[in-house]
Design an enzyme around this catalytic site. Structure first.
Site, short mmCIF file in Angstrom:
data_model
loop_
_atom_site.label_atom_id
_atom_site.label_comp_id
_atom_site.label_asym_id
_atom_site.label_seq_id
_atom_site.Cartn_x
_atom_site.Cartn_y
_atom_site.Cartn_z
N CYS A 90 0.28 7.51 -0.97
CA CYS A 90 1.65 8.24 -0.40
C CYS A 90 2.61 7.28 -0.60
O CYS A 90 2.93 6.21 0.12
CB CYS A 90 1.07 8.66 0.97
SG CYS A 90 2.48 9.26 1.93
N GLU A 118 3.47 14.20 -3.49
CA GLU A 118 2.89 13.49 -4.51
C GLU A 118 3.56 14.15 -5.90
O GLU A 118 4.32 14.95 -6.06
CB GLU A 118 1.50 13.90 -4.47
CG GLU A 118 0.64 13.40 -3.28
CD GLU A 118 0.45 11.86 -3.41
OE1 GLU A 118 0.83 11.19 -4.13
OE2 GLU A 118 -0.22 11.49 -2.25
#
Length: 223
Positions: A2, A103
């Site tokens: 992340c 992402e």
């Protein structure tokens, strides 16, 4: 993995949603749709029985590990029992509230960002580990990381790892200092919100630039 997240509400809003109306604030960070490593973000935690929301530096390296271990922004769930993370799992468990995270897919130089969020658009409670103390030489000594685990289901098409997200009641338990490190790790494994609870859409490549901000970068774009 992340590398950015959407924390587009105020720290006080997140505290109220969580039921922490009596929380003590040491947070001046404003809302952002594009929180990046190397910035200070509000992190919820318990300290001496007090509910606190403090601005913490997103990136961490233990002071003793300088020159041995790189600065990192995430911690793998399957590595939390090792020596490096032991003190933080015991005394540094926190929660980063957010609206979503990002992402990327595609080849280097042509990566496409995606905004991932709950299908019900509820608040995400991201598991964090932090040194809530001070630093002597490098800000990363007193930083935080997000806990990640293997992705599953359709989320694998976006990335093979994802931050661990808990429901509010489990997030409160994660921060409870009476929970042993072993119990905390098991909670993270067993209670993580499943991939089926999330959805995602492509967003503008403007999010690739640290510092880009505003609600427009979270909006879906056409294929």
């Amino acid at each position: 993995m992340c590398g950015r997240f959407d924390q587009s509400q105020t720290a006080r809003h997140y505290a109220n949603v969580f039921g922490w109306t009596d929380a003590v604030f040491d947070s001046e960070s404003g809302p952002t749709t594009n929180a990046a490593p190397g910035t200070y973000r509000p992190v919820m935690h318990l300290q001496d029985g007090e509910r606190r929301i403090d601005d913490v530096f997103w990136s961490y390296r233990a002071k003793w590990a300088e020159g041995k271990v790189p600065i990192t922004i995430n911690a793998r769930l399957d590595k939390l029992a090792n020596r490096y993370w032991a003190s933080l799992v015991k005394r540094g468990r926190g929660i980063v509230p957010a609206e979503g995270w990002y992402e990327w897919t595609g080849e280097k130089g042509h990566k496409q960002p995606w905004h991932i969020h709950r299908k019900d658009h509820g608040t995400l409670y991201l598991l964090a580990l932090a040194n809530f103390g001070s630093f002597e030489e490098n800000r990363a000594e007193a930083g935080f990381v997000l806990v990640t685990d293997d992705a599953s289901g359709g989320m694998l098409d976006i990335h093979d790892r994802r931050p661990v997200v808990l429901q509010a009641e489990d997030a409160a338990l994660w921060m409870d200092p009476t929970l042993t490190p072993q119990q905390a790790i098991e909670l993270a494994r067993q209670a993580a919100v499943p991939s089926e609870a999330f959805e995602w859409h492509k967003v503008s490549k403007a999010v690739n630039r640290a510092g880009a901000d505003g609600p427009d970068i979270t909006q879906p774009i056409e294929d």
